[in-house]
Design an enzyme around this catalytic site. Structure first.
Site, mmCIF file in Angstrom:
data_model
loop_
_atom_site.group_PDB
_atom_site.id
_atom_site.type_symbol
_atom_site.label_atom_id
_atom_site.label_comp_id
_atom_site.label_asym_id
_atom_site.label_seq_id
_atom_site.Cartn_x
_atom_site.Cartn_y
_atom_site.Cartn_z
ATOM 1 N N CYS A 2 -4.788 4.294 2.719
ATOM 2 C CA CYS A 2 -6.414 3.996 2.441
ATOM 3 C C CYS A 2 -6.666 5.472 2.855
ATOM 4 C CB CYS A 2 -6.893 3.147 3.310
ATOM 5 S SG CYS A 2 -6.796 1.412 2.715
ATOM 6 N N ASP A 100 -3.958 -7.030 8.235
ATOM 7 C CA ASP A 100 -3.566 -6.501 9.447
ATOM 8 C C ASP A 100 -5.175 -6.169 9.922
ATOM 9 O OD1 ASP A 100 -3.689 -4.846 7.741
ATOM 10 O OD2 ASP A 100 -2.099 -3.384 7.376
ATOM 11 N N SER A 363 11.261 5.351 3.665
ATOM 12 C CA SER A 363 11.172 6.705 3.776
ATOM 13 C C SER A 363 12.973 7.651 4.852
ATOM 14 C CB SER A 363 10.597 8.381 2.891
ATOM 15 O OG SER A 363 10.181 8.616 5.053
ATOM 16 N N GLY A 364 13.182 8.145 5.170
ATOM 17 C CA GLY A 364 13.604 8.996 5.868
ATOM 18 C C GLY A 364 13.318 10.052 6.721
#
Length: 634
Positions: A2, A100, A363-364
């Site tokens: 967000c 959450d 992602s890495g």
């Protein structure tokens, strides 16, 4: 994922204009196109733009408790919220949603400021407690999510996910900070906690800030740091096994989403490792995305396709023209302040590709900082080995003059380009590392800036950023020290900023398992020789991945995203460079030595010097200035 904004009257309970909050909020519409809302009460205003990922039906923000006296706006994901929810329910808290966000509301009620220690994830949070007249703000430990703030002259405190949301407030002074300019031309970004403006700041990773209405504004407080505390008696075989277990868990907790989920796959070690773990955890094939370049020197898509075939992913590749310089002005708008990492161009494109098929991508990012994967770590350790054997006085006497008078041989084979090495050997570890990573050296910045601007700096030097972090470092091991410096500067200021803005420009949520703070803490406790061994970076990581990935993925030369700046500036962007560097905008600032700008342009065009990185850095600064002038006119 967000965008958040807010206004707090630190002096009392003046009315907050809901339309102003709405305008600030809408500058970040791209971060949350699904829905948005604002809330105001005397003294407080909140705004939120939502990208719906978890609890799509009932996770709207701002979110309040049942009594309506504790509210939160939040950007990010809390991966351990199911466990926290269960713990809070046992304490008697009743949940109305499955989000959450509500976990944060009740965590504040239960534990106050200490709640931040229980959150596992990426987050930028603001909690308003009306009863206590307190605003609590926190940013995640590694800085995956951004948080900007400013205290205005009238006592209003404003914050947002991007600097553009603060600029939407008419009360924000927009004086440029000379120290931030010095930092930018050294690092290529403005490092935390500064911004380009003297009036605005970034909340640093792992820091929180508590404001009580009517009381003096305190300095932000650090709640976490990378420990670098060595494990006891761990063999390499044990480390390899535990590393895979911990990586798999960090990936697993990031697979929860109610929207399509996938991964970036570059063909490098880190992204390939994440995809390998995902494939072992998911029932359905992993959605993977990569980009190819139409120039073989920049293209590693064949390696991504090899991993995709091995794990039978749903793989998508788009080819990007290496001459993709049309994004230059878009990037200036995207990053809000000067930002000079040219790999933002392919990053923008791969996020654009991924968003066509998924809403969440793993992602890495973070593997190089965690596990010493950068080539510059090898160079720094080789230099430090020499330093340890030669007394400092002798080093300065021998290497100082060599560094000063050895030619800058950009045109020569790499073995003969020793100037930077000689200069680094005359310095200590931190000074040498700073010199090695600087886009422009101290000497070049001295030539770049005008006499009047150097006076405005009052002796400030960009190395003070690294020296400040080094003074607080929990480790004095040379390799661990420079990893720590990168985690405080390059990782949040460059890498994570790049990915956040590029992904959120396309309303794409990116999750980073290699920056799970529990994994980072554990990796930091491995001895340095397990990370950099015989010149091989990420050594223990690569050994642990041998059952999962082929050697030509694990042990090939690192490529990374790159763009052909030198050729652009001698070809299709030649006139753009001249117009920008030698035009009126830079001249009007009084910051620059115009004769040196002209020298850079002419020597680069002629091929006598490769000034591509400095020119790009100045070019992006000029693009920022043009955006500033457009905003002032508006």
């Amino acid at each position: 994922m967000c965008g958040i904004v807010g206004i707090l009257d630190t002096r009392g309970s003046r009315e907050i204009d809901p339309e102003l909050v709405r305008r600030m909020n809408e500058t970040q519409h791209h971060r949350g196109p699904d829905e948005g809302d604002v809330y105001t009460e005397p003294g407080v205003g909140f705004g939120h733009r939502r990208l719906s990922v978890i609890d799509i039906l009932s996770g709207q923000q701002p979110m309040f408790n049942a009594e309506g006296d504790v509210g939160v706006v939040f950007n990010g994901e809390i991966y351990n919220f199911p466990e926290l929810t269960g713990e809070l329910q046992q304490l008697g808290y009743v949940f109305r949603t499955k989000s959450d966000t509500e976990t944060i509301v009740h965590a504040w009620e239960a534990w106050g400021e200490e709640c931040v220690h229980r959150l596992r994830g990426m987050f930028a949070i603001a909690v308003w407690d009306r009863t206590k007249q307190t605003m609590f703000m926190a940013r995640d430990r590694l800085g995956v999510k951004p948080f900007y703030y400013a205290l205005l002259p009238d006592g209003m405190f404003i914050f947002g996910s991007e600097l553009k949301s603060l600029r939407a407030h008419p009360g924000l002074p927009r004086d440029i900070d000379p120290r931030a300019v010095e930092d930018y031309f050294a690092y290529g970004y403005v490092p935390e906690p500064k911004t380009i403006y003297t009036s605005a700041f970034k909340l640093a990773p792992g820091f929180c800030l508590t404001i009580k209405v009517g009381q003096p504004i305190p300095q932000p407080r650090q709640f976490w740091d990378v420990p670098f505390k060595l494990h006891e008696k761990m063999t390499q075989r044990d480390a390899e096994g535990e590393l895979i277990v911990r990586l798999r868990e960090a990936v697993r907790i990031r697979l929860k989403a109610e929207v399509p989920l996938g991964a970036f796959l570059s063909g490098g070690v880190d992204s390939s490792a994440v995809v390998a773990m995902m494939a072992g955890l998911m029932k359905e094939p992993v959605n993977t995305c990569s980009i190819a370049f139409n120039h073989k020197d920049f293209d590693e898509s064949e390696y991504a396709e090899k991993v995709a075939r091995q794990y039978q992913t749903h793989h998508h590749t788009d080819t990007v023209d290496t001459d993709d310089y049309a994004l230059l002005d878009i990037l200036a708008d995207l990053y809000d302040e000067p930002y000079a990492d040219s790999s933002a161009i392919p990053t923008y494109r791969v996020c654009q590709l991924a968003r066509k098929r998924v809403t969440v991508a793993l992602s890495g990012d973070g593997g190089d900082e965690n596990l010493a994967g950068y080539r510059r770590y090898r160079y720094a350790m080789a230099e430090d080995s020499v330093r340890s054997r030669v007394p400092v006085a002798l080093r300065k006497m021998v290497f100082g003059p060599l560094g000063k008078y050895y030619p800058k041989a950009d045109w020569a084979p790499r073995v003969f380009r020793a100037k930077t090495t000689f200069e680094a050997l005359a310095r200590d570890l931190v000074e040498g590392y700073f010199h090695g990573v600087s886009i422009m050296s101290d000497a070049m910045r001295a030539r770049l800036f005008s006499d009047s601007f150097r006076t405005r700096l009052q002796g400030y030097r960009a190395i003070e950023v690294m020296q400040g972090h080094a003074a607080k470092s929990p480790t004095d091991a040379p390799l661990s020290m420079i990893q720590y410096l990168d985690m405080k500067t390059y990782l949040p200021g460059d890498i994570l900023t790049k990915v956040d803005r590029a992904s959120m420009a396309h309303a794409l949520e990116v999750r980073v398992p290699l920056l799970d703070h529990k994994l980072v803490e554990w990796i930091s406790g491995l001895p340095p020789e397990m990370k950099l061994n015989g010149g091989e970076g990420k050594y223990v990581f690569k050994k642990s991945l041998e059952p999962y990935l082929p050697d030509d993925i694990l042990y090939r030369k690192k490529m990374g995203f790159a763009v052909p700046l030198a050729a652009w500036f001698r070809g299709p962007l030649r006139q753009r460079v001249r117009d920008s560097l030698l035009g009126p905008n830079l001249a009007a600032t009084g910051i620059f030595n115009l004769s040196f700008l002209k020298e850079m342009v002419e020597q680069h065009e002629s091929g006598r010097r490769d000034y591509s990185s400095p020119i790009w850095t100045v070019l992006m600064f000029e693009a920022f200035l043009r955006k500033e002038m457009e905003g002032a006119a508006a």
